[in-house]
Scaffold this motif. Sequence first.
Motif, PDB file in Angstrom:
ATOM      1  N   SER A 114       0.832  -1.191   0.255  1.00 33.07           N
ATOM      2  CA  SER A 114       0.067  -0.083   0.027  1.00 33.07           C
ATOM      3  C   SER A 114       0.777   1.133   0.211  1.00 33.07           C
ATOM      4  O   SER A 114       0.505   2.254  -0.440  1.00 33.07           O
ATOM      5  CB  SER A 114      -0.805  -0.036   1.179  1.00 33.07           C
ATOM      6  N   SER A 287      -0.198  -5.075  14.690  1.00 32.76           N
ATOM      7  CA  SER A 287      -1.587  -4.872  14.581  1.00 32.76           C
ATOM      8  C   SER A 287      -1.973  -5.066  15.896  1.00 32.76           C
ATOM      9  O   SER A 287      -2.479  -6.102  16.750  1.00 32.76           O
ATOM     10  CB  SER A 287      -2.373  -5.591  13.576  1.00 32.76           C
ATOM     11  N   TYR A 321      -0.545  -0.945  10.384  1.00 31.37           N
ATOM     12  CA  TYR A 321      -0.397  -2.093   9.661  1.00 31.37           C
ATOM     13  C   TYR A 321      -1.496  -2.054   8.436  1.00 31.37           C
ATOM     14  O   TYR A 321      -2.416  -1.497   8.899  1.00 31.37           O
ATOM     15  CB  TYR A 321      -1.007  -3.276  10.676  1.00 31.37           C
ATOM     16  N   ILE A 322      -1.087  -2.398   7.329  1.00 27.33           N
ATOM     17  CA  ILE A 322      -1.994  -2.658   6.286  1.00 27.33           C
ATOM     18  C   ILE A 322      -1.519  -3.588   5.116  1.00 27.33           C
ATOM     19  O   ILE A 322      -0.701  -3.548   4.483  1.00 27.33           O
ATOM     20  CB  ILE A 322      -2.419  -1.073   5.553  1.00 27.33           C
ATOM     21  N   ASP A 323      -2.338  -4.861   5.177  1.00 27.49           N
ATOM     22  CA  ASP A 323      -1.949  -5.607   4.063  1.00 27.49           C
ATOM     23  C   ASP A 323      -2.857  -6.139   2.978  1.00 27.49           C
ATOM     24  O   ASP A 323      -2.794  -7.007   2.258  1.00 27.49           O
ATOM     25  CB  ASP A 323      -1.648  -7.173   4.812  1.00 27.49           C
ATOM     26  N   THR A 324      -3.962  -4.935   2.825  1.00 24.69           N
ATOM     27  CA  THR A 324      -4.900  -5.268   1.941  1.00 24.69           C
ATOM     28  C   THR A 324      -4.433  -5.299   0.552  1.00 24.69           C
ATOM     29  O   THR A 324      -5.175  -5.600  -0.563  1.00 24.69           O
ATOM     30  CB  THR A 324      -6.043  -4.208   2.046  1.00 24.69           C
ATOM     31  N   ASN A 331      -9.161  -5.905   5.796  1.00 17.60           N
ATOM     32  CA  ASN A 331      -9.061  -4.595   6.240  1.00 17.60           C
ATOM     33  C   ASN A 331      -9.412  -4.352   7.722  1.00 17.60           C
ATOM     34  O   ASN A 331      -9.091  -3.408   8.468  1.00 17.60           O
ATOM     35  CB  ASN A 331      -9.843  -3.693   5.069  1.00 17.60           C
ATOM     36  N   THR A 334      -6.345  -3.472   9.565  1.00 19.26           N
ATOM     37  CA  THR A 334      -5.506  -2.424   9.333  1.00 19.26           C
ATOM     38  C   THR A 334      -5.550  -1.649  10.517  1.00 19.26           C
ATOM     39  O   THR A 334      -6.350  -1.482  11.295  1.00 19.26           O
ATOM     40  CB  THR A 334      -6.287  -1.529   8.144  1.00 19.26           C
ATOM     41  N   ARG A 335      -4.284  -1.056  10.726  1.00 23.32           N
ATOM     42  CA  ARG A 335      -4.136   0.302  11.711  1.00 23.32           C
ATOM     43  C   ARG A 335      -3.513   1.337  11.166  1.00 23.32           C
ATOM     44  O   ARG A 335      -2.320   1.234  10.563  1.00 23.32           O
ATOM     45  CB  ARG A 335      -3.274  -0.548  12.851  1.00 23.32           C
ATOM     46  N   ASN A 336      -4.038   2.309  11.334  1.00 19.12           N
ATOM     47  CA  ASN A 336      -3.595   3.614  10.550  1.00 19.12           C
ATOM     48  C   ASN A 336      -2.435   4.220  11.240  1.00 19.12           C
ATOM     49  O   ASN A 336      -2.389   4.072  12.570  1.00 19.12           O
ATOM     50  CB  ASN A 336      -4.687   4.643  10.795  1.00 19.12           C
ATOM     51  N   GLU A 368       2.821  -5.868   4.462  1.00 18.53           N
ATOM     52  CA  GLU A 368       1.871  -5.756   5.468  1.00 18.53           C
ATOM     53  C   GLU A 368       1.956  -4.246   5.985  1.00 18.53           C
ATOM     54  O   GLU A 368       1.349  -4.361   7.017  1.00 18.53           O
ATOM     55  CB  GLU A 368       2.284  -6.567   6.626  1.00 18.53           C
ATOM     56  N   GLY A 369       2.604  -3.393   5.323  1.00 16.02           N
ATOM     57  CA  GLY A 369       2.595  -1.865   5.538  1.00 16.02           C
ATOM     58  C   GLY A 369       3.262  -1.869   6.861  1.00 16.02           C
ATOM     59  O   GLY A 369       2.632  -0.896   7.677  1.00 16.02           O
TER      60      GLY A 369
END
Length: 416
Positions: A114, A287, A321-324, A331, A334-336, A368-369
């Motif tokens: 992402s 996360s 965390y973002i693995d979309t 989602n 996801t952790r901004n 996984e961002g």
Amino acid sequence: AMRRRRRGWLALLLAALFVFGTVLALRTLRAADALPAGAPGLAEQLHPPGARGAPAGSGPSYDLHAFYYAWYGSPRFEGRYLHWDHALVPHWDPKVSASYPRGRHRPPDDIGSSFYPALGPYSSRDPAVVDEHMGQLRAAAIGVLVLSWYPPGLADDNGEASDSLVPFILDAAQRYAIKVAFHIQPYQGRDDHTVHENVKYIMDKYGSHAAFYKYKTSTGRSLPLFYIYDSYLTPAQSWANLLTPSGSHSLRNTAYDAVFIALLVEEGHKNEILSAGYDGMYTYFASNGFSFGSSHQNWKAIKAFCDSNNLMFIPSVGPGYIDTSIRPWNNHNTRNRVNGKYYETALQAALTVRPEIVSITSFNEWHEGTQIEKAVPKKTLTRLYLDYLPHQPSMYLELTRRWAEHFSKEKEQWLM
């Protein structure tokens, strides 16, 4: 002259209002941060004095470990993209899976992340890339690179065998006074016997390299340290054969003895890790709330358990965390990043339990961002990548450096 004077007063008034507004905004920001006394403020963190490169006299912190991935490939070095072209992973429930896209990413413009790396979709074999990575780790004051490792000839589903890269990573790390530890990944057939072979192989082949990480125990011994990912996949009684002094093929008190750190996911794993003969536990996931181990609120209790059983607790902190991009259905995990706030909250939670070592998830797990590596803004016709704006690409390296200094100051206090 009158008009000029009036204009001067107006300019002065506007300047005063601006200063007042700024002070107010900063105060609100401080209150909202709820940063503890003595914690580095965001402004100093992002423009720390002399944070360009490694300033004289401040070496890296060997109590700060960052998980590192050397599984990326590019046409120039591997003949094709590896990992940047990651497949979209289907959901385990076919009904759910049907409503999400399938296929693979198509680098260089469309990658399995992402965020977009400042170095572009690079190769882990590129000497310039590895050197740049070491410089970034050093700028962040990270002393130990924890290399994701598979035995020779083995790799994950999206990469190629990478054990051949190890000597080259060790040499690069040594130039920056960085040490390398090993993160043993799960592979087909991994058990206490194969891990025994892995440990012997790693120590025989790399153990004498100056950059090979050794942990100084409380008894004054210097031992290699191994993180064992997904250790719970092997039963505790099998690990006990290897890790307890009375085990059938025990490493304890042999030339291959080491500090072994297991992955804590569920609460029940605590006692299994203890009976398996491990020396400690880490939580890996970035996360918060995803698992028992990765939930900051449980760290105090985990640390108390470890303290009373003579185990080491190594909490893992991440910037978000973002693995979309590879698990489009995920989602809810996801952790901004909230402009660095999420990372600071995790770091503060870790420091609160007074750990000996803090691990960072991750330097460069782009899928996984969780990366703190430099990322840049990027927009294509079909994709808009996330970025670190309004901050610089080095934002998370600078934040890490600030907290590394904070961590070492706190440690001096704890010892007093």
